[in-house]
Write an enzyme that holds these catalytic residues in place. Structure first.
Site, PDB file in Angstrom:
ATOM      1  N   CYS A   9       4.135   5.225  -8.140  1.00  0.00           N
ATOM      2  CA  CYS A   9       2.851   5.218  -8.831  1.00  0.00           C
ATOM      3  C   CYS A   9       2.023   6.442  -8.455  1.00  0.00           C
ATOM      4  O   CYS A   9       1.444   7.105  -9.314  1.00  0.00           O
ATOM      5  CB  CYS A   9       2.090   3.930  -8.517  1.00  0.00           C
ATOM      6  SG  CYS A   9       0.505   3.793  -9.362  1.00  0.00           S
ATOM      7  N   CYS A 104      -0.426  -2.582  -6.657  1.00  0.00           N
ATOM      8  CA  CYS A 104      -1.795  -2.524  -7.165  1.00  0.00           C
ATOM      9  C   CYS A 104      -1.888  -2.830  -8.657  1.00  0.00           C
ATOM     10  O   CYS A 104      -2.813  -3.498  -9.099  1.00  0.00           O
ATOM     11  CB  CYS A 104      -2.394  -1.156  -6.865  1.00  0.00           C
ATOM     12  SG  CYS A 104      -1.519   0.241  -7.629  1.00  0.00           S
TER      13      CYS A 104
END
Length: 203
Positions: A9, A104
């Site tokens: 990410c 997340c």
């Protein structure tokens, strides 16, 4: 061999696609990671946070020079407890927010539920590596990673995942009594990312 979504990410989304989206409109992007960047002779060095528990340099380990050159870590020089104290001092709306855990972008979705939605369940055997005995069942090898201890549902442990047979959908475990036998003093690494520059070869 277990993909880490947080690393990907940061590399591809937060400091990849996002940088391309804003292009050259902004010089820097600030992030709340616990890490610091120091410029030395034109190279950007990724350095650890003073908080050994919250340090996030591992999750930033695949970033390159171009990415590091555009990032600011404004709280990277602080410990988590100091950030909490500042949040209280300035009465920030997130002063009581719990520490983030897991992936997340999943939000409140639990990781096993996310995996189950995309891969489903596939029951298989949990096998003791040393004896070949079947100790129990699992719901799919993709739920487990090497070294995992929790979530096996086995008594008389602790047990650890030490091998996976993805073709037969087997999970192999070993008891902590065999930890000396399983101990290693070497390991293999691939796809190293030398953040500042490659080390010089030693004769």
């Amino acid at each position: 061999r277990t993909p880490n979504p947080d690393i990907f990410c940061n590399q591809w989304i937060k400091f990849g696609k996002f940088f391309k989206k804003i292009n050259s409109t902004y010089d820097r992007v600030a992030s709340g990671h616990y890490a610091s960047i120091e410029e030395e002779n034109g190279n950007f060095l990724l350095k650890k946070s003073p908080d050994p528990i919250k340090d996030q340099t591992y999750f930033l380990s695949t970033l390159n020079q171009a990415q590091l050159g555009r990032i600011l870590f404004p709280i990277g020089h602080l410990k988590k407890i100091e950030v909490r104290e500042l949040a209280q001092k300035y009465d920030l709306p997130n002063k009581h927010r719990k520490d983030s855990q897991g992936i997340c972008f999943l939000g409140k979705i639990k990781y096993p539920d996310f995996i189950r939605y995309h891969l489903g369940d596939r029951p298989g055997n949990i096998i003791e590596l040393e004896s070949g005995s079947i100790l129990g069942k699992h719901k799919g090898f993709w739920y487990y990673t090497i070294g995992q201890r929790q979530g096996l549902g086995l008594g008389g442990g602790p047990w650890y995942v030490v091998r996976k047979d993805t073709d037969q959908n087997f999970i192999y475990v070993s008891h902590s009594n065999y930890q000396d036998l399983r101990a290693r003093d070497i390991f293999t690494v691939v796809n190293l990312n030398w953040i500042s520059h490659s080390p010089e070869k030693q004769n």
